[in-house]
Write an enzyme that holds these catalytic residues in place. Structure first.
Site, PDB file in Angstrom:
ATOM      1  N   HIS A 196     -19.103-110.680 -12.651  1.00  0.00           N
ATOM      2  CA  HIS A 196     -19.188-109.779 -13.807  1.00  0.00           C
ATOM      3  C   HIS A 196     -20.538-109.066 -13.900  1.00  0.00           C
ATOM      4  O   HIS A 196     -20.644-108.045 -14.565  1.00  0.00           O
ATOM      5  CB  HIS A 196     -18.931-110.543 -15.106  1.00  0.00           C
ATOM      6  CG  HIS A 196     -17.477-110.775 -15.391  1.00  0.00           C
ATOM      7  ND1 HIS A 196     -16.529-109.774 -15.292  1.00  0.00           N
ATOM      8  CD2 HIS A 196     -16.809-111.885 -15.776  1.00  0.00           C
ATOM      9  CE1 HIS A 196     -15.341-110.271 -15.616  1.00  0.00           C
ATOM     10  NE2 HIS A 196     -15.481-111.549 -15.907  1.00  0.00           N
ATOM     11  N   GLU A 235     -11.964-107.940 -15.445  1.00  0.00           N
ATOM     12  CA  GLU A 235     -11.333-109.231 -15.154  1.00  0.00           C
ATOM     13  C   GLU A 235     -10.568-109.265 -13.825  1.00  0.00           C
ATOM     14  O   GLU A 235     -10.594-110.267 -13.122  1.00  0.00           O
ATOM     15  CB  GLU A 235     -10.417-109.646 -16.309  1.00  0.00           C
ATOM     16  CG  GLU A 235     -11.161-109.908 -17.620  1.00  0.00           C
ATOM     17  CD  GLU A 235     -12.319-110.886 -17.498  1.00  0.00           C
ATOM     18  OE1 GLU A 235     -12.445-111.580 -16.462  1.00  0.00           O
ATOM     19  OE2 GLU A 235     -13.125-110.954 -18.449  1.00  0.00           O
ATOM     20  N   HIS A 241     -16.825-116.350 -10.513  1.00  0.00           N
ATOM     21  CA  HIS A 241     -16.133-115.366 -11.356  1.00  0.00           C
ATOM     22  C   HIS A 241     -17.137-114.715 -12.328  1.00  0.00           C
ATOM     23  O   HIS A 241     -17.224-113.488 -12.427  1.00  0.00           O
ATOM     24  CB  HIS A 241     -15.012-116.065 -12.137  1.00  0.00           C
ATOM     25  CG  HIS A 241     -14.231-115.160 -13.026  1.00  0.00           C
ATOM     26  ND1 HIS A 241     -12.985-114.681 -12.687  1.00  0.00           N
ATOM     27  CD2 HIS A 241     -14.523-114.613 -14.241  1.00  0.00           C
ATOM     28  CE1 HIS A 241     -12.541-113.894 -13.655  1.00  0.00           C
ATOM     29  NE2 HIS A 241     -13.456-113.840 -14.618  1.00  0.00           N
ATOM     30  N   GLU A 242     -17.888-115.563 -13.019  1.00  0.00           N
ATOM     31  CA  GLU A 242     -18.830-115.024 -14.014  1.00  0.00           C
ATOM     32  C   GLU A 242     -19.947-114.222 -13.336  1.00  0.00           C
ATOM     33  O   GLU A 242     -20.385-113.204 -13.869  1.00  0.00           O
ATOM     34  CB  GLU A 242     -19.422-116.152 -14.874  1.00  0.00           C
ATOM     35  CG  GLU A 242     -18.386-116.996 -15.628  1.00  0.00           C
ATOM     36  CD  GLU A 242     -17.392-116.184 -16.454  1.00  0.00           C
ATOM     37  OE1 GLU A 242     -17.710-115.046 -16.838  1.00  0.00           O
ATOM     38  OE2 GLU A 242     -16.280-116.702 -16.690  1.00  0.00           O
TER      39      GLU A 242
END
Ligand SMILES: [Zn+2]
Length: 803
Positions: free
Chosen positions: A492, A511, A488-489
């Site tokens: 980004h 997000e 997930h990170e």
């Protein structure tokens, strides 16, 4: 027009005051001293300025008659409405500014070389400045990216230049949300100084700098990822359009590690006789100042070299150790089997190529790096134009943790990194940031993770294993929360950082995308078959659907809208200032709607075009928009143009806005689609040998039971060894314990509230709502233990519930 001074934000709206349409910061030079005892950062920030897009030929000032020059620096005349001098507005709060001065860059001998250079620099806006100082700064800012080293050297030299003698003093004024600077008698932006030095101190209670203790009870500080970003760290231009580069020199105690969003892997320089070390970082890619991140503490670097003891086979099953990889996840080990192509299944919507399928990735790259490919962003040394960056699947990375968690970090997180980085590269293409640091942040960090340029914060809640042990022997299932969060990170880096939201109310752009991509990248990192991938994806969809419907039933409608500003999204005032709607609403901080509805929108769009095409489109989109800020329509418009069939099926931009972005509640497709997810195999055999997501689901189903006996609860805990499961599972377990007042396991709830603060807020509410004195006492006791180190918004919310 100068109405910004009158702006009166609602309690929950966040003002962005900087007048970025008039003037822009192009580079920051920070020079900071960290004092962990006094909880104060003392330092200077030097700003290099350029007229903004609406600077015109100069009148950005207020109205009224001129004010005669005054001899000394003072705020006394600040409120005088007749002031006509130009005002530079910087966003900040909780800072003590001692001095603002104009720099005499003509005294920097190396700068004189810029005067000799041929004219023709391109990026200057408006007429050429007439002061020599302004000419020099303009030329410095306009140096081509090929000369970035020289440019950074000169920025650094200039940052140490003496204050300018002539031309009158600068006056400054601080209010709650800004620092305002004027130069006496200077009416136009063109005449305003181009290089300023602000001398200041932070305050211990400053809302975006967290002073706390790490897991070994040693002092540390980090930028907290709060809604006010870095305003309590340095005065800056907050609106995302103010993209800038930066360099920072940070001094801290010698035993400390200083991590910062910089593209170089900084090493400390010991300063003699001071007990301090100095760390230098820089970036060459312009980014919003809000993405700047700093962390200083007594952390240690985890290294890939495991000791013999660490390489002994783990306890569980048949898994065996392998050199420099963690043995626990061998079955699905992403690193030992990198050459094995993932099985592809043309019938499935999920068709993946192997991580190391060179031919495939080359053809991908050539598709993306074709001849007509030119970057659309401002000039900077961009990895997208560098063939060696295209072939780099795994960027250099470091892992840091407090000593007591170092071994867990080394055994659990560090081995996951190369596989996750390679999977992200295979999915999205070239890494926008050439290196990465990962830090296990203190327990009071209020979320499971946070991504910034070159640095990822991870909560200790993503680690697993028994409470005291190192987590050795944790199977691949135990790594699922950590791995998916890491993915997930990492997502980004592309969505949220390399491509940012132009309007922060459109949080779903970072997000929603990261939530959608974490499944895809994590499945790829685990080298799941397409069938396994599809099954896991359906299970995740079901869990997210349950969470979203629950949240939509229990939240204010206005907070459920992904594009709250609708047609005026992205609009700012004449000066460039704006308000971010609901940004300071503590309820919003803990809402997942941007993650979840955004995720489902992308799932919906993927279902229309097919996953493989959809991901290919992502890479095209990244190629076009990296290094820039976007609005929802930039993505949707390009998607509809790329797949014209969608519009033929009635799927227009307006229809997507209407159904998904501009209204509260559940989009139609989602209501219908959710039925499918309840029928997948993993949901059906949820009571057999289970994965963490299945266990979450099992516990959620049990939560719907009105009664459960003490024996059942005891058996569930023992059967699934719940205290050793990941934080998502333990959270559901705590809910169950609270609901059924299962006092024997109150210790598990207490442990969760203290060690998993990133996820604990909701449980306080559950404890209070039952109106059970023992549970309420438990809530109060836990709050009193962690209150002082808690994240501010979390604390506000919990205190409202508990006190
Ligand atoms: Zn580029």
């Amino acid at each position: 027009m100068d109405g910004d001074g009158d702006m009166d934000p609602g309690r929950d709206d966040l003002p962005l005051r900087a007048n970025t349409n008039h003037i822009l910061v192009r580079h920051y030079v920070l020079d900071l001293d960290i004092n962990l005892q006094t909880k104060v950062i003392t330092g200077t920030v030097v700003l290099f300025l350029e007229p903004g897009p609406l600077a015109g030929d100069g009148n950005g000032a207020g109205e009224g008659a001129p004010t005669p020059p005054q001899p000394s620096q003072s705020d006394d005349s600040w409120g005088d409405e007749s002031h006509r001098d130009f005002t530079l507005v910087l966003d900040c709060c909780d800072l003590t500014v001692s001095k603002v001065e104009e720099l005499d860059v003509t005294s920097v001998s190396d700068m004189q070389g810029l005067l000799k250079e041929v004219k023709g620099e391109g990026s200057g806006v408006g007429p050429q400045p007439d002061s020599q100082s302004a000419v020099l700064i303009q030329r410095l800012i306009s140096l081509p990216s090929t000369q970035w080293k020289k440019q950074h050297h000169l920025y650094f030299q200039c940052s140490h230049a003496p204050a300018s003698e002539g031309g009158g003093p600068l006056i400054s004024h601080t209010d709650r949300w800004s620092l305002q600077v004027r130069k006496r008698g200077v009416r136009t932006i063109q005449e305003f100084p181009r290089a300023l030095r602000v001398c200041y101190k932070t305050k211990p209670e400053g809302g975006s700098v967290r002073w706390t203790k790490d897991q070994d009870n040693r002092s540390c500080v980090y930028t907290a990822g709060s809604p006010i970003n870095n305003r309590a760290l340095f005065p800056c231009q907050e609106p995302p359009v103010a993209m800038s580069t930066w360099q920072a020199q940070v001094r801290a105690p010698r035993e400390c590690v200083v991590l910062l969003s910089g593209e170089n892997q900084a090493q400390p320089t010991h300063l003699h006789h001071t007990g301090l070390s100095s760390w230098d970082y820089y970036v060459t890619m312009p980014m919003p100042a809000s993405t700047f991140t700093l962390a200083v503490g007594y952390w240690r670097q985890a290294t890939a070299q495991l000791s013999t003891a660490q390489l002994t086979p783990p306890v569980q099953g048949t898994r065996a150790g392998a050199s420099h990889t963690h043995a626990g996840s061998l079955d699905l080990n992403p690193f030992t089997n990198m050459d094995r192509p993932i099985i592809t299944c043309p019938q499935s919507a999920l068709v993946y190529s192997g991580l190391k399928d060179e031919k495939h990735s080359e053809s991908d790259c050539s598709g993306l790096a074709d001849d007509d490919f030119t970057c659309c962003h401002a000039d900077y040394p961009c990895p997208f134009t560098d063939p060696s960056a295209w072939s780099q699947e795994v960027v250099p990375h470091r892992m840091f943790a407090p000593p007591s968690l170092l071994q867990k970090a080394q055994v659990q997180v560090l081995p996951l990194l190369p596989g996750c980085l390679a999977a992200a590269h295979a999915t999205l293409g070239v890494h926008p940031f050439p290196r990465l640091d990962v830090l296990i942040v203190p327990a009071s960090f209020s979320s499971l993770g946070m991504a910034s340029p070159h640095i990822i914060f991870l909560s200790q809640s993503v680690l697993c294993g028994d409470r005291e042990g190192d987590g050795e022997g944790v199977g691949e299932r135990g790594l699922s929360l950590c791995g998916s969060r890491l993915c997930h990170e990492l997502s980004h880096s592309w969505f949220g950082l390399a491509i940012g939201a132009r309007d922060w109310t459109e949080e779903w752009i970072s997000e929603g995308f990261a939530t959608y991509l974490e499944d895809i990248i994590w499945a790829r990192a685990q080298q799941l078959s397409s069938k396994e991938t599809e099954e896991q994806s359906q299970l995740k969809a079901l869990l997210r659907w349950r969470r979203l419907s629950d949240e939509l039933q229990n939240s204010e409608e206005q907070l459920q809208i992904l594009r709250p500003n609708m047609e005026s999204t992205g609009q700012v005032s004449e000066s460039g200032s704006s308000l971010v709607k609901h940004a300071l609403n503590p309820e919003k901080t803990f809402m997942q709607v941007h993650y979840l509805k955004g995720y489902f929108l992308l799932r919906f769009l993927a279902s229309k075009v097919g996953l493989e095409y959809f991901l290919h489109f992502f890479r095209l989109f990244i190629k076009k928009y990296h290094g820039q800020l976007i609005l929802s329509q930039d993505f949707l418009q390009m998607l509809l143009e790329t797949f014209p069939d969608m519009e033929r099926q009635g799927l227009t931009l307006e229809a997507i806005y209407a159904d998904w972005l501009d209204r509260p509640g559940v989009p139609k497709w989602l209501c219908e689609g959710s039925v499918v997810w309840t029928q997948t195999r993993l949901v059906e055999d949820v009571k057999a040998e289970v994965m963490p997501e299945q266990l979450v689901l099992l516990l959620e189903i049990l939560l719907e039971e009105a009664e459960l006996s003490v024996t059942s609860l005891h058996t569930i805990k023992r059967t699934y060894d719940l205290p050793k499961q990941d934080a998502e599972v333990r959270h559901r377990w705590c809910e169950l314990v609270i609901k059924h007042k299962y006092a024997q396991a109150y210790g598990d709830v207490e442990h969760f509230l203290i060690h998993d603060q990133a996820m604990g807020v909701y449980l306080y509410g559950e404890l209070m709502i039952q109106e059970d004195s023992r549970q309420q006492a438990l809530a109060r006791r836990c709050l009193s233990l962690v209150q002082n180190e808690m994240d501010k918004s979390a604390r506000r919310v919990v205190e409202e519930m508990v006190l």
